[in-house]
Design a protein around this motif. Structure first.
Motif, short mmCIF file in Angstrom:
data_model
loop_
_atom_site.label_atom_id
_atom_site.label_comp_id
_atom_site.label_asym_id
_atom_site.label_seq_id
_atom_site.Cartn_x
_atom_site.Cartn_y
_atom_site.Cartn_z
N LEU A 1 0.81 -1.22 0.00
CA LEU A 1 0.00 0.00 0.00
C LEU A 1 0.84 1.27 0.00
CD1 LEU A 1 -2.74 -1.13 2.56
CD2 LEU A 1 -2.73 -1.37 0.07
N GLY A 2 2.13 1.15 -0.34
CA GLY A 2 2.93 2.35 -0.56
C GLY A 2 3.79 2.79 0.60
N ASP A 3 4.53 3.90 0.36
CA ASP A 3 5.60 4.34 1.25
C ASP A 3 6.63 3.22 1.46
OD1 ASP A 3 4.72 6.91 1.36
OD2 ASP A 3 4.35 6.97 3.52
N ILE A 4 7.11 2.71 0.35
CA ILE A 4 8.22 1.76 0.41
C ILE A 4 9.47 2.50 0.89
CG2 ILE A 4 9.63 0.11 -0.91
CD1 ILE A 4 7.36 -0.03 -2.97
N VAL A 5 9.59 3.78 0.47
CA VAL A 5 10.80 4.55 0.76
C VAL A 5 10.52 5.67 1.77
CG1 VAL A 5 11.65 4.02 -1.56
CG2 VAL A 5 10.54 6.24 -1.13
N GLY A 6 11.56 6.45 2.07
CA GLY A 6 11.47 7.56 3.04
C GLY A 6 11.91 7.09 4.41
N TYR A 7 12.46 7.99 5.20
CA TYR A 7 12.89 7.78 6.59
C TYR A 7 14.10 6.85 6.77
CZ TYR A 7 8.41 9.88 8.03
OH TYR A 7 7.35 10.71 8.20
N GLY A 8 14.10 5.69 6.11
CA GLY A 8 15.08 4.66 6.43
C GLY A 8 16.25 4.59 5.46
N PRO A 9 17.20 3.66 5.74
CA PRO A 9 18.47 3.63 5.01
C PRO A 9 18.49 2.83 3.71
CG PRO A 9 18.56 2.12 6.87
CD PRO A 9 17.22 2.81 6.94
N GLN A 10 17.52 1.94 3.45
CA GLN A 10 17.68 1.04 2.30
C GLN A 10 16.49 1.04 1.31
OE1 GLN A 10 19.18 -2.40 4.86
NE2 GLN A 10 20.51 -2.53 3.08
N PRO A 11 16.29 2.17 0.64
CA PRO A 11 15.15 2.23 -0.29
C PRO A 11 15.25 1.23 -1.45
CG PRO A 11 16.57 4.16 -0.52
CD PRO A 11 17.02 3.44 0.70
N ASN A 12 16.44 1.11 -2.06
CA ASN A 12 16.55 0.23 -3.24
C ASN A 12 16.31 -1.24 -2.88
OD1 ASN A 12 17.21 2.11 -5.40
ND2 ASN A 12 19.12 2.47 -4.25
N GLU A 13 16.84 -1.66 -1.74
CA GLU A 13 16.70 -3.05 -1.34
C GLU A 13 15.23 -3.37 -1.05
OE1 GLU A 13 18.87 -0.87 -0.34
OE2 GLU A 13 20.88 -1.74 -0.40
N CYS A 14 14.53 -2.42 -0.44
CA CYS A 14 13.10 -2.64 -0.14
C CYS A 14 12.28 -2.67 -1.42
CB CYS A 14 12.59 -1.57 0.82
SG CYS A 14 13.30 -1.74 2.47
N ILE A 15 12.59 -1.76 -2.35
CA ILE A 15 11.86 -1.76 -3.63
C ILE A 15 12.11 -3.09 -4.36
CG2 ILE A 15 11.76 -0.73 -5.94
CD1 ILE A 15 12.27 2.00 -4.63
N ALA A 16 13.35 -3.56 -4.34
CA ALA A 16 13.67 -4.82 -5.03
C ALA A 16 12.82 -5.97 -4.49
CB ALA A 16 15.16 -5.14 -4.89
N LEU A 17 12.68 -6.04 -3.17
CA LEU A 17 11.89 -7.12 -2.56
C LEU A 17 10.42 -7.03 -2.96
CD1 LEU A 17 12.72 -7.97 1.16
CD2 LEU A 17 12.43 -9.52 -0.77
N ILE A 18 9.88 -5.81 -2.94
CA ILE A 18 8.47 -5.62 -3.31
C ILE A 18 8.26 -5.91 -4.79
CG2 ILE A 18 6.62 -3.90 -3.52
CD1 ILE A 18 7.06 -4.90 -0.65
N ARG A 19 9.20 -5.47 -5.63
CA ARG A 19 9.07 -5.74 -7.07
C ARG A 19 9.06 -7.23 -7.34
NH1 ARG A 19 13.10 -1.95 -10.59
NH2 ARG A 19 12.17 -3.21 -12.24
#
Ligand code: ZN
Length: 241
Positions: free
Chosen positions: A32-50
């Motif tokens: 439901l969104g806000d994968i990024v912001g606040y924390g240190p690992q945006p790319n890694e989190c996006i990769a997992l969700i993708r």
């Protein structure tokens, strides 16, 4: 088919890993969104969700990361973290975020970050819950955005019901009611329970279950420090607020 639903991951890979570790392989995933912001690992989190999610909608931090939209509403620490996110986000991941919808309507369900139609409105009270029910005919609306695990009901007599769900627990869906389910936050819970929050929705069993998963907060706090993000973003994870 069952659906695990996550929201507000906020670049916290440890929390996302831990939450997804409890989800069985045959379970579908919605975000439901806000994968990024606040924390240190945006790319890694996006990769997992993708890799894992069959459906995903945009959060306000995702939109701000792409094109600064709404940045004027962010406080100083959110803005600092957004600048970091924009610096490290790969062009490919930014383009992927840019292709996401604001809301997604399925058969009976609506997926949106904050509220139907007014995507980034917060549902904090019964008035906002009523406006949200009036804005859609979906039987069940799944939201995040507040970082508080809870749900709202539209009762057969037209009244609005509310229940906090900051500890694991289940809801059995009743044909005569409509629901707004706030799945809580994976990566930055603010309901005084620091464990990662997500739900499992089973349309066949007509149930929603809130889960909380402990994770290595100390490890994320180290990464926040290494990334020179505001230290309050590390402290609040331990407090769950
Ligand atoms: Zn958020």
């Amino acid at each position: 088919m069952k659906h695990a639903i996550v929201s507000d991951i906020h670049s916290n890979l440890e929390a996302l890993d831990a939450a997804l570790g409890t989800v069985s392989a045959d379970c579908d995933l919605w975000c439901l969104g806000d994968i990024v912001g606040y924390g240190p690992q945006p790319n890694e989190c996006i990769a997992l969700i993708r890799e894992r999610a069959s459906a995903c909608v945009l959060g306000n931090h995702d939109v701000a990361a792409i094109d600064d939209h709404g940045l004027e509403y962010f406080n100083a620490m959110a803005r600092d973290a957004l600048e970091y996110t924009q610096r490290v986000l790969t062009p490919e991941n930014a383009a992927w975020l840019d292709g996401l919808p604001y809301e997604l309507r399925l058969d009976n369900e609506l997926l949106v970050h904050g509220a139907p139609v007014t995507y980034f409105e917060y549902i904090f009270d019964k008035g906002a819950a009523r406006r949200a029910f009036e804005a859609t005919d979906a039987r069940i609306v799944f939201v995040g955005h507040t970082h508080v695990a809870e749900y709202w009901t539209l009762e057969p007599d037209g009244s609005i019901g509310h229940q906090h769900m900051q500890f694991p627990g289940s809801l059995t869906l009743d044909d005569g009611k409509r629901y707004i389910v706030d799945v809580g936050s994976v990566g930055q819970p603010r309901d005084l329970n620091r464990d990662a929050s997500h739900v499992v929705y089973d349309p066949d069993e007509r149930s929603v279950r809130w889960e909380r998963t402990p994770y290595e907060i100390g490890r994320v706090q180290e990464k926040i420090e290494q990334a020179h993000l505001p230290s309050i973003l590390a402290r609040r994870l331990a407090a769950g607020r």
